[in-house]
Design an enzyme around this catalytic site. Structure first.
Site, PDB file in Angstrom:
ATOM      1  N   GLY A  72       0.860  -1.348   0.213  1.00 39.68           N
ATOM      2  CA  GLY A  72      -0.007  -0.163  -0.174  1.00 39.68           C
ATOM      3  C   GLY A  72       0.488   1.423   0.046  1.00 39.68           C
ATOM      4  O   GLY A  72       1.763   0.953   0.705  1.00 39.68           O
ATOM      5  N   GLU A 178      -9.904  -3.739   5.647  1.00 42.37           N
ATOM      6  CA  GLU A 178      -8.982  -4.255   6.462  1.00 42.37           C
ATOM      7  C   GLU A 178      -9.497  -3.032   7.212  1.00 42.37           C
ATOM      8  O   GLU A 178      -8.740  -2.988   8.095  1.00 42.37           O
ATOM      9  CB  GLU A 178      -7.556  -4.130   5.566  1.00 42.37           C
ATOM     10  CG  GLU A 178      -7.676  -5.928   5.067  1.00 42.37           C
ATOM     11  CD  GLU A 178      -5.985  -5.978   4.689  1.00 42.37           C
ATOM     12  OE1 GLU A 178      -5.250  -5.712   5.519  1.00 42.37           O
ATOM     13  OE2 GLU A 178      -6.210  -6.420   3.914  1.00 42.37           O
ATOM     14  N   TYR A 180      -9.336  -0.034   7.193  1.00 46.09           N
ATOM     15  CA  TYR A 180      -8.651   1.166   6.526  1.00 46.09           C
ATOM     16  C   TYR A 180      -9.752   2.205   6.281  1.00 46.09           C
ATOM     17  O   TYR A 180     -10.970   2.022   6.018  1.00 46.09           O
ATOM     18  CB  TYR A 180      -7.081   1.084   5.676  1.00 46.09           C
ATOM     19  CG  TYR A 180      -6.207   0.623   5.918  1.00 46.09           C
ATOM     20  CD1 TYR A 180      -5.674   0.955   6.915  1.00 46.09           C
ATOM     21  CD2 TYR A 180      -6.091  -1.009   5.867  1.00 46.09           C
ATOM     22  CE1 TYR A 180      -4.578  -0.201   7.329  1.00 46.09           C
ATOM     23  CE2 TYR A 180      -5.220  -1.936   5.564  1.00 46.09           C
ATOM     24  CZ  TYR A 180      -4.438  -1.535   6.573  1.00 46.09           C
ATOM     25  OH  TYR A 180      -2.990  -1.677   6.977  1.00 46.09           O
ATOM     26  N   ARG A 228     -10.761  -3.191  -3.710  1.00 46.02           N
ATOM     27  CA  ARG A 228     -10.285  -3.755  -2.816  1.00 46.02           C
ATOM     28  C   ARG A 228     -12.101  -4.001  -2.007  1.00 46.02           C
ATOM     29  O   ARG A 228     -11.639  -3.080  -1.378  1.00 46.02           O
ATOM     30  CB  ARG A 228      -9.595  -3.848  -1.632  1.00 46.02           C
ATOM     31  CG  ARG A 228      -9.501  -4.736  -1.180  1.00 46.02           C
ATOM     32  CD  ARG A 228      -8.647  -6.375  -1.038  1.00 46.02           C
ATOM     33  NE  ARG A 228      -7.829  -7.186  -0.267  1.00 46.02           N
ATOM     34  CZ  ARG A 228      -6.562  -7.535   0.173  1.00 46.02           C
ATOM     35  NH1 ARG A 228      -5.525  -6.591  -0.810  1.00 46.02           N
ATOM     36  NH2 ARG A 228      -6.510  -8.480   1.261  1.00 46.02           N
ATOM     37  N   HIS A 266      -8.575  -5.534  10.805  1.00 50.59           N
ATOM     38  CA  HIS A 266      -7.537  -5.286  11.921  1.00 50.59           C
ATOM     39  C   HIS A 266      -7.620  -5.853  13.399  1.00 50.59           C
ATOM     40  O   HIS A 266      -7.052  -6.412  14.179  1.00 50.59           O
ATOM     41  CB  HIS A 266      -5.996  -4.724  11.907  1.00 50.59           C
ATOM     42  CG  HIS A 266      -5.405  -4.693  10.651  1.00 50.59           C
ATOM     43  ND1 HIS A 266      -5.091  -5.554   9.903  1.00 50.59           N
ATOM     44  CD2 HIS A 266      -5.416  -3.697   9.539  1.00 50.59           C
ATOM     45  CE1 HIS A 266      -4.539  -5.165   8.448  1.00 50.59           C
ATOM     46  NE2 HIS A 266      -4.751  -4.613   8.190  1.00 50.59           N
ATOM     47  N   GLU A 267      -8.580  -5.077  13.553  1.00 51.76           N
ATOM     48  CA  GLU A 267      -9.091  -5.299  15.238  1.00 51.76           C
ATOM     49  C   GLU A 267      -9.942  -6.009  15.500  1.00 51.76           C
ATOM     50  O   GLU A 267     -10.866  -6.520  16.500  1.00 51.76           O
ATOM     51  CB  GLU A 267      -9.783  -4.119  15.268  1.00 51.76           C
ATOM     52  CG  GLU A 267     -10.636  -3.847  15.023  1.00 51.76           C
ATOM     53  CD  GLU A 267     -11.411  -1.670  14.928  1.00 51.76           C
ATOM     54  OE1 GLU A 267     -12.647  -1.707  15.262  1.00 51.76           O
ATOM     55  OE2 GLU A 267     -10.674  -1.299  14.353  1.00 51.76           O
ATOM     56  N   ARG A 269     -12.353  -9.848  16.376  1.00 59.29           N
ATOM     57  CA  ARG A 269     -11.223 -11.297  17.235  1.00 59.29           C
ATOM     58  C   ARG A 269     -11.486 -12.031  15.928  1.00 59.29           C
ATOM     59  O   ARG A 269     -12.230 -12.860  17.163  1.00 59.29           O
ATOM     60  CB  ARG A 269     -11.811 -10.781  18.555  1.00 59.29           C
ATOM     61  CG  ARG A 269     -12.213 -10.080  19.610  1.00 59.29           C
ATOM     62  CD  ARG A 269     -10.295  -9.925  19.915  1.00 59.29           C
ATOM     63  NE  ARG A 269      -8.998  -9.370  18.929  1.00 59.29           N
ATOM     64  CZ  ARG A 269      -7.772  -9.685  18.856  1.00 59.29           C
ATOM     65  NH1 ARG A 269      -7.559 -10.063  20.434  1.00 59.29           N
ATOM     66  NH2 ARG A 269      -6.731  -8.475  17.989  1.00 59.29           N
ATOM     67  N   ARG A 325      -0.015 -14.118   0.077  1.00 58.25           N
ATOM     68  CA  ARG A 325       1.793 -14.691   1.223  1.00 58.25           C
ATOM     69  C   ARG A 325       2.092 -15.755   0.296  1.00 58.25           C
ATOM     70  O   ARG A 325       3.376 -16.335   0.152  1.00 58.25           O
ATOM     71  CB  ARG A 325       1.288 -15.115   2.475  1.00 58.25           C
ATOM     72  CG  ARG A 325       0.872 -13.805   2.995  1.00 58.25           C
ATOM     73  CD  ARG A 325       0.268 -14.342   4.142  1.00 58.25           C
ATOM     74  NE  ARG A 325      -1.016 -14.936   4.270  1.00 58.25           N
ATOM     75  CZ  ARG A 325      -1.106 -15.314   5.417  1.00 58.25           C
ATOM     76  NH1 ARG A 325      -0.568 -15.688   6.744  1.00 58.25           N
ATOM     77  NH2 ARG A 325      -2.217 -16.356   5.345  1.00 58.25           N
ATOM     78  N   GLN A 353       5.017 -16.055  10.703  1.00 63.66           N
ATOM     79  CA  GLN A 353       6.247 -16.062  11.202  1.00 63.66           C
ATOM     80  C   GLN A 353       6.761 -15.140  10.764  1.00 63.66           C
ATOM     81  O   GLN A 353       8.505 -13.949  11.668  1.00 63.66           O
ATOM     82  CB  GLN A 353       6.351 -16.463  12.036  1.00 63.66           C
ATOM     83  CG  GLN A 353       6.443 -17.785  13.038  1.00 63.66           C
ATOM     84  CD  GLN A 353       7.041 -19.104  13.338  1.00 63.66           C
ATOM     85  OE1 GLN A 353       8.191 -18.892  13.601  1.00 63.66           O
ATOM     86  NE2 GLN A 353       6.211 -19.844  12.982  1.00 63.66           N
ATOM     87  N   CYS A 355       6.881 -13.049   7.718  1.00 62.64           N
ATOM     88  CA  CYS A 355       6.010 -11.836   7.332  1.00 62.64           C
ATOM     89  C   CYS A 355       5.175 -10.746   7.530  1.00 62.64           C
ATOM     90  O   CYS A 355       5.764  -9.784   8.044  1.00 62.64           O
ATOM     91  CB  CYS A 355       4.862 -12.446   5.922  1.00 62.64           C
ATOM     92  SG  CYS A 355       3.723 -13.612   6.230  1.00 62.64           S
ATOM     93  N   GLN A 425      11.389 -31.381  14.151  1.00 59.00           N
ATOM     94  CA  GLN A 425      10.068 -30.909  14.921  1.00 59.00           C
ATOM     95  C   GLN A 425       9.185 -30.249  14.237  1.00 59.00           C
ATOM     96  O   GLN A 425       7.965 -30.431  14.634  1.00 59.00           O
ATOM     97  CB  GLN A 425      10.848 -29.672  15.434  1.00 59.00           C
ATOM     98  CG  GLN A 425      11.698 -29.424  16.263  1.00 59.00           C
ATOM     99  CD  GLN A 425      11.279 -30.971  17.431  1.00 59.00           C
ATOM    100  OE1 GLN A 425      10.187 -30.592  18.292  1.00 59.00           O
ATOM    101  NE2 GLN A 425      12.361 -31.593  18.528  1.00 59.00           N
ATOM    102  N   VAL A 462      23.747 -41.756  11.378  1.00 56.08           N
ATOM    103  CA  VAL A 462      24.957 -42.226  11.094  1.00 56.08           C
ATOM    104  C   VAL A 462      26.354 -41.773  11.884  1.00 56.08           C
ATOM    105  O   VAL A 462      26.234 -40.896  13.300  1.00 56.08           O
ATOM    106  CB  VAL A 462      25.465 -40.480  10.401  1.00 56.08           C
ATOM    107  CG1 VAL A 462      24.754 -39.398  10.645  1.00 56.08           C
ATOM    108  CG2 VAL A 462      26.759 -41.024   9.442  1.00 56.08           C
TER     109      VAL A 462
END
Length: 687
Positions: A72, A178, A180, A228, A266-267, A269, A325, A353, A355, A425, A462
């Protein structure tokens, strides 16, 4: 405009006929249905990074995506995401953008600039909005714009679009979602005005329509205009479905070419883009809107593989697929789909993690599974001048990345893994509810190692002597970690299990459990224990869990959450005081904390572990060991950290052989796959 129907394919031989077919949009032809959606990398904010940004986009254009949307850019300083952030406000800035557009066009791609005004999300004291209502995620309260001020903002949007056109962009995307600036006008939650820009739904959407109309008039017919649109605000006081549909129809009338899906503020929940969200979770909402307009609509959010995208298009839920992503994870996603080689795709696992977690702390965005993202110039993996014989010990994330990139550079690589399968892991993580996507990374590396002719030895521990006898030029030790067992009296009691024994070995767990250690692994184990035997939620169950309903049913598409009951009682304990989960990642930690709360997990901090016996786990609190208590649990699961496994490295060093130790073997702090994969990649670039 004539729309292509779902199912009309150019190449009937492909498994993805809809995804790979062209589409006429306005006066532009897109060569396939894949848009690289906007993600702010941080490279946009500094003029000195324009070359890095150009190469970053050029690589995605080489990868075959039909249209790229930039991060943006603010149309003025009041719309900055953060002070001195990205903006496009003058001809000097526009000329600089030529490096980006020329680089993309040279690779046969198209690119649109996203115009993003942050409104009350602008992290600076001069922010503006529809009303003076502070965002819960921002300390600054915005100034309410006057009617004249609103008109000035509209003119700035138009100027930004015109400058983008002069800079060589093929179009613009107007960010209307989003939470904005434009979204703040659209929603009653943030628009308390009673003038021509507020009050009625018609007045609230006026700014979106005026911006779109005036941009179209300024740029003419041969320039893409994308909007958008927030199709589900997922906040109280969000837009109703009828308001969203009416806005989409008005946008079409004033000349918008494409409507791109946006979900959630963004806020909100409700998680929308983390790995626990089912794939394509919101495509059905896009499909509902698609029936009301004749211009193409793009589906978005948690679409990461070609089969998911193809199914959405084939159902008629969208005509385009927007992915951000996944293009970080694999810039050649489209080329691999064209080759019917989906197994070769380095799949986005929606971990956030490297991005979004980076973006929210103002670090340059990259990707956990592809550390070259955003570093295309810095991390060029060119063919090695001298080919070497390389041994990699350990098949976890660090060893996998090192082995693969060494082989791609031309080295002869042998990978030794003591377990019967690759992953380390990640092999444990993929069994955690909501982390099933981690299996895609193991699949990618397995395929890529085979394609790169890496010799893989599974189920063999090994020995140093074997490596010495093999006369390897380079030895990389990536043997990972083992669970750390704390010194608690009774720790060898039969009721005690390590996290690996619970998840990987499948050892039985009772109806009541105490989890010792509340770091990332402890939180994961608690979610594992509070989920039934079928950990993968289907879409209906996930929506019930988080309170998401049909957009027609309620404004903002919100309803009362109804989480599934936990199959057992769980206590999550940590030695340190403070909130459990406070050290988790910014964009995903709140999701885990909310999930634990919904499952009724008992969270205890400042705990002393006194002893373990047949009565259960004896604990107390504080430095004075006050309030002694017995947790009469059936099982105690230890998640108290890890210890590096590096015995073979020590043996090799004693023998005088230089080794490279990476990943958990190098540092056994809280498991960090981002660091491990990047370490492996950077090491391979040096060898």
């Amino acid at each position: 405009m004539v729309r292509r129907g779902a199912g009309e394919a150019v190449n009937g031989a492909t498994r993805y006929p809809n995804l790979l077919s062209p589409l006429n949009v306005g006066t532009t032809t897109l060569k396939n249905r894949v848009i690289m959606g906007s993600i702010h990398t941080g490279l946009e904010d500094r003029a000195r990074d324009i070359g890095r940004l150009a190469e970053y986009f050029a690589e995605r254009a080489r990868g075959g995506v039909s249209l790229i949307v930039t991060g943006g850019y603010a149309p003025n300083r009041t719309g900055w995401l953060l002070p001195f952030g990205a903006k496009l406000t003058n001809r000097f800035e526009a000329r600089r953008h030529r490096r980006v557009t020329d680089a993309v066009h040279r690779e046969g791609g198209k690119i649109a600039l996203q115009i993003l005004h942050a409104g009350r999300y602008s992290y600076q004291p001069f922010s503006v909005s529809a009303s003076s209502i502070k965002a819960p995620i921002n300390p600054f309260r915005p100034r309410r714009l006057t009617s004249r001020g609103v008109r000035w903002q509209i003119r700035n949007f138009v100027r930004c679009a015109s400058l983008a056109q002069s800079a060589g962009y093929d179009g613009v995307e107007i960010m209307g979602g989003e939470g904005y600036f434009i979204n703040q006008f659209l929603s009653e939650r943030t628009n308390r005005r009673r003038d021509e820009w507020g009050g009625s739904p018609e007045n609230r959407r006026r700014i979106a329509v005026e911006i779109s109309r005036e941009i179209r008039a300024a740029v003419g017919p041969n320039f893409l205009v994308i909007f958008r649109l927030s199709m589900a605000d997922l906040v109280e006081g969000g837009q109703s479905w009828s308001e969203i549909v009416t806005l989409a129809q008005e946008l079409e009338k004033v000349g918008v070419d494409v409507i791109n899906t946006d979900i959630g503020w963004h806020e909100s929940r409700v998680p929308t883009i983390v790995t626990s969200v089912p794939r394509g979770a919101f495509a059905d909402i896009t499909g509902k809107l698609d029936k009301h307009v004749d211009i193409p609509v793009a589906a978005s959010n948690r679409i990461n593989m070609p089969d998911i995208a193809e199914n959405i298009l084939a159902r008629g839920d969208a005509q385009l697929i927007s992915m951000a992503r996944p293009m970080l994870a694999d810039p050649f996603w489209v080329r691999k789909a064209e080759a019917d080689d989906a197994d070769a795709i380095n799949t986005c696992i929606a971990c956030n993690q490297a991005c979004l977690d980076h973006a929210f702390v103002h670090k340059t965005v990259s990707c956990l599974v592809n550390p070259r993202a955003g570093r295309e110039i810095e991390l060029k993996l060119t063919p090695a001048r001298i080919t070497k014989k390389v041994a990699v010990v350990g098949g976890g994330p660090a060893g996998l990345s090192a082995a693969l990139e060494c082989a791609r550079r031309g080295h002869a690589v042998s990978l030794f893994e003591a377990r019967p399968s690759l992953g380390g892991q990640f092999g444990i993580a993929q069994r955690i509810p909501g982390k099933e996507e981690f299996s895609e990374t193991i699949r990618y590396f397995t395929t890529a190692l085979h394609d790169a002719d890496v010799t893989v030895h599974l189920g063999r521990r090994v020995e140093a002597a074997e490596l010495l006898a093999g006369e390897f030029d380079e030895i990389i030790v990536a043997t990972g970690v083992v669970p750390r067992i704390p010194s608690i009296p009774g720790i060898d009691h039969p009721s005690v299990l390590s996290y690996a024994e619970v998840v990987e070995d499948g050892k039985p767990v009772g109806d009541s459990v105490a989890v010792i250690g509340a770091g990332g692994i402890g939180v994961d184990i608690s979610e594992f224990l509070t989920t039934d035997s079928s950990p993968t939620l289907d879409l209906k169950e996930w929506k019930q869990e988080w309170g998401v309903t049909e957009p027609e049913a309620a404004p903002g598409a919100l309803t009362t959450p109804v989480p599934a009951a936990s199959p057992r009682e769980v206590y999550l304990l940590q030695r340190k005081k403070g909130r459990i989960g406070s050290g988790l990642a910014k964009t995903t930690g709140w999701v885990h904390r909310a999930a634990l709360k919904a499952k009724g997990v008992h969270e205890l901090s400042g705990v002393n572990y006194e002893r373990i016996d047949d009565d259960g786990l004896h604990i107390s609190f504080g430095e004075k060991h006050e309030r002694p208590r017995v947790l009469a649990v059936d099982t105690i699961v230890v998640c108290a950290g890890q210890e590096s496994v590096r015995d073979i490295a020590d043996e090799l060093e004693i023998a005088g052989v230089t080794t490279h130790v990476i990943g958990g073997a190098d540092l056994a702090a809280e498991l960090d796959a981002k660091r491990a994969i990047e370490q492996g990649t950077r090491l391979a670039a040096r060898i």
